[in-house]
Design a protein around this motif. Structure first.
Motif, PDB file in Angstrom:
ATOM      1  N   GLU A  19       0.819  -1.205   0.000  1.00 22.59           N
ATOM      2  CA  GLU A  19       0.000   0.000   0.000  1.00 22.59           C
ATOM      3  C   GLU A  19       0.858   1.262   0.000  1.00 22.59           C
ATOM      4  O   GLU A  19       2.024   1.234   0.394  1.00 22.59           O
ATOM      5  CB  GLU A  19      -0.882   0.029   1.260  1.00 22.59           C
ATOM      6  CG  GLU A  19      -2.033  -0.949   1.227  1.00 22.59           C
ATOM      7  CD  GLU A  19      -2.598  -1.189   2.619  1.00 22.59           C
ATOM      8  OE1 GLU A  19      -3.657  -0.625   2.920  1.00 22.59           O
ATOM      9  OE2 GLU A  19      -1.980  -1.928   3.398  1.00 22.59           O
ATOM     10  N   SER A  20       0.242   2.340  -0.423  1.00 23.14           N
ATOM     11  CA  SER A  20       0.908   3.632  -0.460  1.00 23.14           C
ATOM     12  C   SER A  20       1.475   3.976   0.921  1.00 23.14           C
ATOM     13  O   SER A  20       0.829   3.751   1.936  1.00 23.14           O
ATOM     14  CB  SER A  20      -0.119   4.660  -0.925  1.00 23.14           C
ATOM     15  OG  SER A  20       0.365   5.939  -0.667  1.00 23.14           O
ATOM     16  N   GLY A  21       2.701   4.466   0.940  1.00 21.44           N
ATOM     17  CA  GLY A  21       3.312   4.874   2.200  1.00 21.44           C
ATOM     18  C   GLY A  21       4.114   3.779   2.877  1.00 21.44           C
ATOM     19  O   GLY A  21       4.661   3.989   3.959  1.00 21.44           O
ATOM     20  N   TYR A  67       5.145  -4.011   3.892  1.00 18.88           N
ATOM     21  CA  TYR A  67       4.139  -3.392   4.745  1.00 18.88           C
ATOM     22  C   TYR A  67       4.866  -2.562   5.795  1.00 18.88           C
ATOM     23  O   TYR A  67       5.730  -3.085   6.512  1.00 18.88           O
ATOM     24  CB  TYR A  67       3.267  -4.447   5.430  1.00 18.88           C
ATOM     25  CG  TYR A  67       2.178  -3.853   6.296  1.00 18.88           C
ATOM     26  CD1 TYR A  67       1.011  -3.356   5.715  1.00 18.88           C
ATOM     27  CD2 TYR A  67       2.328  -3.758   7.673  1.00 18.88           C
ATOM     28  CE1 TYR A  67       0.015  -2.791   6.497  1.00 18.88           C
ATOM     29  CE2 TYR A  67       1.331  -3.190   8.457  1.00 18.88           C
ATOM     30  CZ  TYR A  67       0.178  -2.705   7.864  1.00 18.88           C
ATOM     31  OH  TYR A  67      -0.809  -2.144   8.635  1.00 18.88           O
ATOM     32  N   LEU A  68       4.517  -1.291   5.881  1.00 17.47           N
ATOM     33  CA  LEU A  68       5.093  -0.395   6.872  1.00 17.47           C
ATOM     34  C   LEU A  68       6.621  -0.533   6.965  1.00 17.47           C
ATOM     35  O   LEU A  68       7.179  -0.676   8.054  1.00 17.47           O
ATOM     36  CB  LEU A  68       4.450  -0.668   8.238  1.00 17.47           C
ATOM     37  CG  LEU A  68       4.207   0.551   9.115  1.00 17.47           C
ATOM     38  CD1 LEU A  68       3.266   1.546   8.437  1.00 17.47           C
ATOM     39  CD2 LEU A  68       3.618   0.155  10.459  1.00 17.47           C
ATOM     40  N   GLY A  69       7.267  -0.483   5.809  1.00 16.22           N
ATOM     41  CA  GLY A  69       8.722  -0.458   5.775  1.00 16.22           C
ATOM     42  C   GLY A  69       9.397  -1.812   5.775  1.00 16.22           C
ATOM     43  O   GLY A  69      10.613  -1.888   5.635  1.00 16.22           O
ATOM     44  N   ARG A  70       8.616  -2.873   5.967  1.00 11.59           N
ATOM     45  CA  ARG A  70       9.246  -4.200   6.054  1.00 11.59           C
ATOM     46  C   ARG A  70       8.781  -5.132   4.942  1.00 11.59           C
ATOM     47  O   ARG A  70       7.647  -5.023   4.473  1.00 11.59           O
ATOM     48  CB  ARG A  70       8.902  -4.862   7.392  1.00 11.59           C
ATOM     49  CG  ARG A  70       9.492  -4.138   8.576  1.00 11.59           C
ATOM     50  CD  ARG A  70       9.168  -4.904   9.837  1.00 11.59           C
ATOM     51  NE  ARG A  70       9.631  -4.182  11.003  1.00 11.59           N
ATOM     52  CZ  ARG A  70      10.805  -4.405  11.592  1.00 11.59           C
ATOM     53  NH1 ARG A  70      11.623  -5.325  11.131  1.00 11.59           N
ATOM     54  NH2 ARG A  70      11.160  -3.705  12.647  1.00 11.59           N
ATOM     55  N   VAL A  71       9.662  -6.063   4.567  1.00  9.48           N
ATOM     56  CA  VAL A  71       9.271  -7.085   3.596  1.00  9.48           C
ATOM     57  C   VAL A  71       8.577  -8.210   4.354  1.00  9.48           C
ATOM     58  O   VAL A  71       9.129  -8.765   5.301  1.00  9.48           O
ATOM     59  CB  VAL A  71      10.486  -7.627   2.829  1.00  9.48           C
ATOM     60  CG1 VAL A  71      10.072  -8.798   1.940  1.00  9.48           C
ATOM     61  CG2 VAL A  71      11.113  -6.525   1.990  1.00  9.48           C
ATOM     62  N   GLY A 109      -9.276  -0.947   9.402  1.00  6.28           N
ATOM     63  CA  GLY A 109      -8.457   0.174   9.878  1.00  6.28           C
ATOM     64  C   GLY A 109      -7.475   0.728   8.870  1.00  6.28           C
ATOM     65  O   GLY A 109      -7.412   0.300   7.730  1.00  6.28           O
ATOM     66  N   GLU A 110      -6.733   1.709   9.345  1.00  4.94           N
ATOM     67  CA  GLU A 110      -5.768   2.409   8.517  1.00  4.94           C
ATOM     68  C   GLU A 110      -4.378   1.836   8.738  1.00  4.94           C
ATOM     69  O   GLU A 110      -4.142   1.168   9.743  1.00  4.94           O
ATOM     70  CB  GLU A 110      -5.730   3.883   8.946  1.00  4.94           C
ATOM     71  CG  GLU A 110      -7.032   4.605   8.857  1.00  4.94           C
ATOM     72  CD  GLU A 110      -7.122   5.425   7.594  1.00  4.94           C
ATOM     73  OE1 GLU A 110      -6.287   6.340   7.435  1.00  4.94           O
ATOM     74  OE2 GLU A 110      -8.001   5.140   6.766  1.00  4.94           O
ATOM     75  N   THR A 147      -1.800  -5.076  14.241  1.00  7.51           N
ATOM     76  CA  THR A 147      -3.002  -4.284  14.538  1.00  7.51           C
ATOM     77  C   THR A 147      -4.114  -4.504  13.506  1.00  7.51           C
ATOM     78  O   THR A 147      -5.264  -4.172  13.763  1.00  7.51           O
ATOM     79  CB  THR A 147      -2.684  -2.775  14.588  1.00  7.51           C
ATOM     80  OG1 THR A 147      -2.029  -2.414  13.364  1.00  7.51           O
ATOM     81  CG2 THR A 147      -1.775  -2.439  15.759  1.00  7.51           C
ATOM     82  N   ARG A 148      -3.770  -5.030  12.340  1.00  5.97           N
ATOM     83  CA  ARG A 148      -4.793  -5.251  11.310  1.00  5.97           C
ATOM     84  C   ARG A 148      -4.924  -6.720  10.934  1.00  5.97           C
ATOM     85  O   ARG A 148      -5.633  -7.061  10.005  1.00  5.97           O
ATOM     86  CB  ARG A 148      -4.437  -4.439  10.069  1.00  5.97           C
ATOM     87  CG  ARG A 148      -4.422  -2.946  10.303  1.00  5.97           C
ATOM     88  CD  ARG A 148      -3.787  -2.243   9.119  1.00  5.97           C
ATOM     89  NE  ARG A 148      -4.733  -1.984   8.045  1.00  5.97           N
ATOM     90  CZ  ARG A 148      -4.368  -1.665   6.804  1.00  5.97           C
ATOM     91  NH1 ARG A 148      -3.100  -1.609   6.484  1.00  5.97           N
ATOM     92  NH2 ARG A 148      -5.275  -1.433   5.887  1.00  5.97           N
ATOM     93  N   CYS A 149      -4.220  -7.579  11.631  1.00  6.91           N
ATOM     94  CA  CYS A 149      -4.122  -8.968  11.187  1.00  6.91           C
ATOM     95  C   CYS A 149      -5.222  -9.837  11.790  1.00  6.91           C
ATOM     96  O   CYS A 149      -5.422  -9.845  13.005  1.00  6.91           O
ATOM     97  CB  CYS A 149      -2.758  -9.533  11.575  1.00  6.91           C
ATOM     98  SG  CYS A 149      -2.543 -11.231  11.024  1.00  6.91           S
ATOM     99  N   PRO A 150      -5.921 -10.607  10.937  1.00  3.58           N
ATOM    100  CA  PRO A 150      -6.983 -11.482  11.462  1.00  3.58           C
ATOM    101  C   PRO A 150      -6.425 -12.651  12.288  1.00  3.58           C
ATOM    102  O   PRO A 150      -7.164 -13.268  13.045  1.00  3.58           O
ATOM    103  CB  PRO A 150      -7.682 -11.989  10.194  1.00  3.58           C
ATOM    104  CG  PRO A 150      -6.701 -11.817   9.083  1.00  3.58           C
ATOM    105  CD  PRO A 150      -5.835 -10.649   9.469  1.00  3.58           C
TER     106      PRO A 150
END
Ligand SMILES: Nc1ncnc2c1ncn2[C@@H]1O[C@H](COP(=O)(O)OP(=O)(O)O)[C@@H](O)[C@H]1O
Ligand SMILES: [Mg+2]
Length: 324
Positions: free
Chosen positions: A49-51, A227-231, A274-275, A290-293
């Motif tokens: 995702e973006s960012g 995701y968030l800077g990590r592979v 969530g974001e 925080t977003r993981c099922p």
């Protein structure tokens, strides 16, 4: 296949400064401990995702951003500390294509002048005028395009000039950062075909960044999901679509719309709630928890490392142990 480039434990943190004394008060953790190999002749897709840090990683590879930690190896040489003239050979061998050719092409120069400039800066040893014509033709542009300014061309034609400029010095690697993302779908397909053609013709290696998984699937041999800077996961393209193992990869693939509305209705969506958290203050443990099922207590405490699942498939997730 041997590795042509190796990104080794690279982190990029941008300092956030405040006040009169410009003290560092925080850091944007854009890229966090990324290790990736780019094999000779392959197209490696980088998605997320973006960012999530794709562009920052690309700019680090291109030596436009300094890594906070880690190193970039190219053809057996650590290029992280090269400076000035020492960087020139690297700049010839690793080229880039960016998303918006309008902002990366000088609006006051014709395509001919743009290509001539690159060739002259790097002291191209051959006939520059002939090379400009050859580059245009390689990218499917008629000779008259040499006299056109960027605003006189369509988006697809401008991106062809961007590709011609990247090709000018016979690079080995081309880093494509969202190179087709801004184009219409039909034009995207033409540019993708051109990139494929050039890759075969010149044995190029691509680091292809895109958020559109279907485009990446079409062009790339392997995919790395960030995701968030990590592979989070790496695998062959076919494998990652057929058998995604990381819950984040699964969610990304589930989010691809299918052309068949009937199938779409019957499909179970694993919606990502969530974001994306801020890289200023990333979650503890696995940044995806925080977003993981499938998040468990362990995921809040420990950082999972990329673990090899099969020869060419690796994922960073504690839930995989539970699954196995
Ligand atoms: N020069 C910079 N200074 C501070 N923060 C930056 C800078 N460049 C990028 N960032 C931040 O780093 C994170 C990753 O951005 P980016 O690499 O552009 O992601 P992507 O290309 O995946 O969308 C974002 O939170 C972005 O705001
Ligand atoms: Mg980007």
């Amino acid at each position: 296949m041997e590795a042509l480039m190796r990104i080794e434990g690279v982190s990029v943190h941008f300092p956030v400064r405040k006040g009169l004394l410009q003290r560092q008060v925080a850091a944007v953790r854009a890229v966090e401990n990324v290790t990736l190999e780019l094999r000779k002749g392959e197209a490696l897709g980088l998605v997320g995702e973006s960012g999530c840090g794709k562009t920052t990683l690309a700019r680090t590879v291109l030596r436009l951003v300094e890594p906070t930690e880690g190193a970039i190896w190219f053809d057996g040489q650590n290029i992280t500390d090269l400076k000035g003239k020492g960087l020139a050979p690297y700049r010839r061998r690793v080229a880039a294509i960016f998303q918006d050719p309008f902002s990366s092409l000088n609006p006051r120069m014709t395509s001919g002048q743009i290509l001539t400039e690159v060739l002259k800066v790097h002291k191209y040893p051959g006939d520059v005028t002939a090379r400009v014509q050859e580059l245009l033709s390689l990218c499917g542009l008629a000779p008259r395009f040499a006299d056109l300014f960027p605003h006189e061309m369509s988006g697809g034609q401008r991106q062809r000039v961007g590709i011609a400029r990247a090709l000018a010095l016979d690079p080995e690697i081309i880093v494509c950062d969202e190179a087709v993302s801004a184009l219409d779908v039909s034009i995207q397909a033409q540019i993708i075909n051109l990139l494929e053609e050039l890759r075969t013709k010149f044995g190029l290696t691509y680091l292809f960044i895109g958020h559109d998984l279907s485009v990446v699937r079409h062009l790339c041999d392997r995919v790395a999901v960030m995701y968030l800077g990590r592979v989070m996961e790496t695998a062959d393209s076919e494998e990652i679509f057929a058998n995604p193992r990381h819950p984040y990869t699964r969610a990304l693939i589930d989010a691809i719309p299918t052309p068949d509305p009937e199938g779409e209705r019957g499909r179970e969506h694993v919606a990502l709630g969530g974001e994306i958290p801020s890289p200023l203050n990333p979650p503890s443990g696995c940044v995806f928890h925080t977003r993981c099922p499938l998040a468990m207590e362990r995921c809040r405490q420990e950082v999972p490392v990329l673990e090899r699942l099969t020869r060419d498939h690796a994922a960073a997730c504690f839930a995989l142990d539970a699954e196995a």
